[in-house]
Motif scaffolding. Structure first.
Motif, PDB file in Angstrom:
ATOM      1  N   ASP A 158     -47.220  -5.021 -87.578  1.00  0.00           N
ATOM      2  CA  ASP A 158     -48.497  -5.843 -88.163  1.00  0.00           C
ATOM      3  C   ASP A 158     -49.154  -7.409 -87.074  1.00  0.00           C
ATOM      4  OD1 ASP A 158     -48.341  -5.101 -91.022  1.00  0.00           O
ATOM      5  OD2 ASP A 158     -46.580  -5.821 -91.440  1.00  0.00           O
ATOM      6  N   THR A 171     -47.822 -11.992 -89.850  1.00  0.00           N
ATOM      7  CA  THR A 171     -48.206 -12.268 -91.249  1.00  0.00           C
ATOM      8  C   THR A 171     -49.206 -12.590 -91.347  1.00  0.00           C
ATOM      9  OG1 THR A 171     -45.805 -13.863 -91.421  1.00  0.00           O
ATOM     10  CG2 THR A 171     -47.598 -14.366 -92.962  1.00  0.00           C
ATOM     11  N   ASN A 223     -50.992  -9.817 -92.204  1.00  0.00           N
ATOM     12  CA  ASN A 223     -50.858  -9.785 -93.483  1.00  0.00           C
ATOM     13  C   ASN A 223     -51.871  -9.815 -95.126  1.00  0.00           C
ATOM     14  OD1 ASN A 223     -48.653  -7.165 -94.078  1.00  0.00           O
ATOM     15  ND2 ASN A 223     -47.669  -8.887 -92.021  1.00  0.00           N
ATOM     16  N   GLU A 237     -55.490  -8.784 -94.286  1.00  0.00           N
ATOM     17  CA  GLU A 237     -55.600  -7.474 -95.139  1.00  0.00           C
ATOM     18  C   GLU A 237     -55.615  -7.977 -97.214  1.00  0.00           C
ATOM     19  OE1 GLU A 237     -55.557  -3.501 -93.950  1.00  0.00           O
ATOM     20  OE2 GLU A 237     -57.106  -5.390 -93.387  1.00  0.00           O
ATOM     21  N   ALA A 259     -42.978 -10.525 -92.822  1.00  0.00           N
ATOM     22  CA  ALA A 259     -43.413 -10.034 -94.219  1.00  0.00           C
ATOM     23  C   ALA A 259     -42.295  -9.122 -94.883  1.00  0.00           C
ATOM     24  CB  ALA A 259     -45.193  -9.022 -94.370  1.00  0.00           C
ATOM     25  N   LYS A 282     -40.857  -6.136 -94.256  1.00  0.00           N
ATOM     26  CA  LYS A 282     -41.515  -4.739 -94.053  1.00  0.00           C
ATOM     27  C   LYS A 282     -40.339  -3.948 -93.984  1.00  0.00           C
ATOM     28  CE  LYS A 282     -45.982  -4.853 -94.307  1.00  0.00           C
ATOM     29  NZ  LYS A 282     -46.838  -4.163 -93.363  1.00  0.00           N
ATOM     30  N   GLU A 303     -39.138  -6.363 -98.554  1.00  0.00           N
ATOM     31  CA  GLU A 303     -40.384  -6.315 -98.604  1.00  0.00           C
ATOM     32  C   GLU A 303     -41.566  -6.009-100.035  1.00  0.00           C
ATOM     33  OE1 GLU A 303     -42.660  -2.193 -96.905  1.00  0.00           O
ATOM     34  OE2 GLU A 303     -40.598  -2.272 -97.078  1.00  0.00           O
ATOM     35  N   ASN A 321     -46.595 -10.323-101.152  1.00  0.00           N
ATOM     36  CA  ASN A 321     -47.493 -10.337-102.439  1.00  0.00           C
ATOM     37  C   ASN A 321     -47.264 -10.477-103.868  1.00  0.00           C
ATOM     38  OD1 ASN A 321     -47.562  -7.559-100.173  1.00  0.00           O
ATOM     39  ND2 ASN A 321     -49.225  -7.121-101.425  1.00  0.00           N
TER      40      ASN A 321
END
Length: 350
Positions: free
Chosen positions: A76, A150, A153, A156, A328, A330, A335, A339
């Protein structure tokens, strides 16, 4: 407020003689990243305090990005750096100093305090923005590891994102890091139209000790209200420090010797939570060794009790496998937290 700030904001970046390629991977050596003409031209910070000495630089320059970052965040971080390069190559400014030359002359510790801006693709005016504040370990700051990774992310997900480089180490005296968070929000608020963002309903995404500083910004005692700034739409906190416990007097001796006034590192965040505190999403990992050295039970669990006691809208998660500095999250149990946290933010601000 910022004098020549608007001219700085609108000015075209001073291009290097040639533009760098957006070809960074987790395996790219730091020497190559640091010499990339677009990284240099854009002014993106790549050194931490303990890596900016001759012998240390020789070591770190030979290391890949995955070593400077970590294996959870390196991809990322690479993607975020590549996007900053592409943005700079397209003629957009990505680095914004937060203090004027006159202010830096008055206090040289302000030099290097800046924002890195990742605009949203096909951005439309008046979008909600996120401000990302990484953690630090006195001499190692996390603008790349937690900040840019971050930010990528969030980019995105379609958001414009700012990453704050704030003062750490011996530059962090006299409440400097908290002042830098305030200045960042002041700057974005004043130039929201030029950035194409809305001043209200923003999210602050922060980690570790950066989470403690950002958390205090949300309080009535020392936060946004004291500066006439918009209230954050949500605080999204990853493994934030709630209290520095026995480190408080050590920080006082090192940073503010002989000073008895209130300082951010003396403040236990949970003590300053009130019913008007911004909606908060926070999480921790049971195997967070860093927070274990700071009494894990005095961190997230105590902050959670304060939020619940004051009826602050919030979400709290504790994961079995989520070490420190995973951002984030991962490849850990955390994980997907970002979101969920963004959905929480959107729910709070409509």
């Amino acid at each position: 407020m910022f004098g020549i700030g608007l001219m700085i904001l609108l000015a075209q970046p001073a291009f290097a003689e040639e533009l760098g390629q957006a070809n960074i991977t987790p395996r790219t050596k730091m020497a190559e990243i640091r010499s990339n003409p677009s990284i240099v031209g854009a002014g993106i910070y790549t050194y931490s305090l303990d890596q900016d000495r001759v012998l240390d630089r020789m070591y770190w320059d030979a290391q890949p990005l995955s070593r400077l970052s970590n294996h959870w965040t390196a991809q990322d971080a690479a993607d975020g750096l590549n996007y900053l390069i592409r943005t700079y190559n397209a003629g957009q400014r990505v680095t914004f100093p937060l203090y004027t030359a006159e202010e830096i002359a008055q206090d040289t510790s302000r030099d290097g305090v800046e924002l890195y801006y990742l605009p949203a693709e096909g951005a439309q005016a008046n979008q909600k923005y996120a401000l990302v504040i990484g953690g630090n370990a006195i001499v190692v700051s996390a603008e790349i590891r937690e900040g840019i990774s971050t930010a990528w992310n969030l980019h995105e997900m379609g958001y414009p994102v700012f990453v704050l480089r704030y003062r750490i180490g011996m530059k962090a005296s006299n409440n400097a890091p908290l002042q830098d968070v305030v200045r960042a929000v002041q700057y974005i608020t004043e130039y929201a139209g030029q950035f194409g963002v809305q001043a209200e309903d923003y999210a602050i995404v922060s980690y570790s000790s950066g989470g403690q500083i950002a958390g205090l910004f949300g309080t009535d005692a020392v936060g946004y209200k004291n500066y006439g700034l918009p209230k954050p739409g949500a605080m999204l906190l990853g493994y934030p420090v709630n209290t520095f416990l026995e480190f408080k007097p050590v920080y006082n001796i090192l940073l503010d010797p002989g000073v008895c006034k209130q300082r951010y590192y003396k403040m236990t965040l949970s003590d300053y939570i009130t019913p008007d505190y911004p909606p908060t999403y926070h999480w921790y990992g049971k195997n967070d060794m860093t927070l274990m050295t700071m009494c894990w039970s005095a961190q997230g669990p105590v902050l959670e009790k304060a939020l619940a006691r004051n009826h602050v809208t919030h979400i709290y998660h504790v994961y079995d496998d989520a070490p420190h500095a995973v951002a984030a999250g991962k490849d850990t149990d955390a994980e997907g937290w970002l979101n969920e946290a963004v959905a929480f933010w959107e729910e709070q601000v409509g």
